[in-house]
Design a protein around this motif. Structure first.
Motif, PDB file in Angstrom:
ATOM      1  N   TYR A 127       0.815  -1.220   0.000  1.00  0.00           N
ATOM      2  CA  TYR A 127       0.000   0.000   0.000  1.00  0.00           C
ATOM      3  C   TYR A 127       0.853   1.278   0.000  1.00  0.00           C
ATOM      4  O   TYR A 127       0.319   2.376   0.149  1.00  0.00           O
ATOM      5  N   MET A 128       2.157   1.138  -0.170  1.00  0.00           N
ATOM      6  CA  MET A 128       3.013   2.316  -0.295  1.00  0.00           C
ATOM      7  C   MET A 128       2.908   2.926  -1.687  1.00  0.00           C
ATOM      8  O   MET A 128       2.441   2.287  -2.626  1.00  0.00           O
ATOM      9  N   ARG A 129       3.391   4.157  -1.798  1.00  0.00           N
ATOM     10  CA  ARG A 129       3.495   4.780  -3.112  1.00  0.00           C
ATOM     11  C   ARG A 129       4.590   4.098  -3.914  1.00  0.00           C
ATOM     12  O   ARG A 129       5.441   3.415  -3.358  1.00  0.00           O
ATOM     13  N   LYS A 130       4.584   4.325  -5.217  1.00  0.00           N
ATOM     14  CA  LYS A 130       5.445   3.557  -6.123  1.00  0.00           C
ATOM     15  C   LYS A 130       6.915   3.637  -5.750  1.00  0.00           C
ATOM     16  O   LYS A 130       7.598   2.616  -5.644  1.00  0.00           O
ATOM     17  N   SER A 139       9.295   0.579  -4.264  1.00  0.00           N
ATOM     18  CA  SER A 139      10.529   0.115  -4.912  1.00  0.00           C
ATOM     19  C   SER A 139      11.700   0.136  -3.936  1.00  0.00           C
ATOM     20  O   SER A 139      12.509  -0.796  -3.888  1.00  0.00           O
ATOM     21  N   ALA A 140      11.783   1.204  -3.136  1.00  0.00           N
ATOM     22  CA  ALA A 140      12.869   1.320  -2.161  1.00  0.00           C
ATOM     23  C   ALA A 140      12.764   0.233  -1.093  1.00  0.00           C
ATOM     24  O   ALA A 140      13.765  -0.376  -0.702  1.00  0.00           O
ATOM     25  N   ALA A 141      11.532  -0.031  -0.625  1.00  0.00           N
ATOM     26  CA  ALA A 141      11.320  -1.051   0.407  1.00  0.00           C
ATOM     27  C   ALA A 141      11.676  -2.436  -0.115  1.00  0.00           C
ATOM     28  O   ALA A 141      12.304  -3.239   0.589  1.00  0.00           O
ATOM     29  N   HIS A 142      11.267  -2.744  -1.349  1.00  0.00           N
ATOM     30  CA  HIS A 142      11.609  -4.044  -1.950  1.00  0.00           C
ATOM     31  C   HIS A 142      13.120  -4.176  -2.120  1.00  0.00           C
ATOM     32  O   HIS A 142      13.689  -5.256  -1.894  1.00  0.00           O
ATOM     33  N   PHE A 143      13.778  -3.093  -2.509  1.00  0.00           N
ATOM     34  CA  PHE A 143      15.237  -3.120  -2.675  1.00  0.00           C
ATOM     35  C   PHE A 143      15.928  -3.433  -1.358  1.00  0.00           C
ATOM     36  O   PHE A 143      16.822  -4.274  -1.286  1.00  0.00           O
TER      37      PHE A 143
END
Length: 264
Positions: free
Chosen positions: A90-93, A97-101
């Protein structure tokens, strides 16, 4: 004709890969049913190695430690990973991306680097090594795999379910538990199994921070270093392989039945 040749080459490659991966394991399992000390020597069918395995207090202790560690860390990783996956979804795009990284760093980083980092971290905070360090480390290295298992399931469900629970008066935690968890259960189970097997299998990180707690991988390493190829280890390896394979088969069968039920 080209498609047939391409298909034949693909199947040939798959066949060779499966042969190289599984034939050595099959040979190991076959020779676990003979009491001969040397692998490759058949001295008659026997359950001697399995009898020795289940009466060896040291091996059973290491196995118990591994199972307990894997169960605790996989349970914590499933809880943390599922919560993180929902939050990331539910984060912004750019934040997503930063969280997945950041979450993927542990999976992509060399294990020896991660092991040294954990060793220095626990030494710096004066936590010491042993059970607490092992549980924290195993949980942290398996959380990304739970996120990886739960995220695809999130993409398949209605994205408004969570907000709907909040609109109906549920707290964020209650909405997550009562609305989202039942929908995410297949992904959570897959993540738990993956986390459990990864924890059970880990050697490098555990070796740095075990503090005298002997798990199965550490026991195998020490046994091979001290006594060489103990024939009992053939039985132990066979039991572990069959146990993990059985769990994976059951998981896939249950998932397939669940998918059929949803389609019906």
């Amino acid at each position: 004709m080209k498609k047939q040749v391409k298909s034949a080459l693909i199947w040939a490659f798959v066949g060779v890969a499966l042969f190289v991966m599984y034939v050595p394991i099959l040979i190991l399992i076959i020779y676990s049913f003979t009491g001969a000390k040397a692998l490759g020597v058949w001295s008659g069918f026997s359950f001697e190695l399995y009898a020795n395995l289940f009466t060896d207090a040291e091996i059973m202790g290491a196995l118990g430690n591994s199972m307990l560690l894997a169960l605790i860390s996989a349970t914590l990783a499933t809880f943390l990973g599922t919560t993180a996956a929902v939050g990331i979804f539910y984060m912004r795009k750019w934040k997503k991306s930063a969280a997945h990284f950041i979450a993927n760093i542990t999976m992509e980083n060399a294990e020896i680097v991660t092991g040294v980092a954990f060793m220095m971290f626990f030494l710096a905070i004066k936590l010491g090594y042993g059970w607490p360090a092992l549980i924290i480390a195993h949980t942290m290295i398996t959380v990304p795999y739970v996120i990886l298992s739960v995220t695809p399931r999130l993409a398949q469900i209605n994205p408004n379910l969570y907000e709907a629970g909040l609109d109906l008066g549920a707290s964020p935690i209650r909405s997550l538990v009562t609305v989202m968890v039942p929908q995410l259960l297949p992904g959570m189970i897959s993540g738990f199994i993956m986390a459990f097997t990864l924890s059970l299998d880990d050697f490098i990180i555990s070796k740095f921070i075990n503090g005298g707690v002997e798990t199965i991988p550490i026991y195998l390493y020490n046994a091979l270093a001290k006594r060489g190829a103990d024939p009992t280890l053939r039985a132990l390896s066979s039991v572990l392989f069959v146990a993990v394979l059985t769990v994976l088969i059951v998981l896939n069968v249950v998932s397939a039945k669940r998918r059929k039920g949803v389609k019906a």
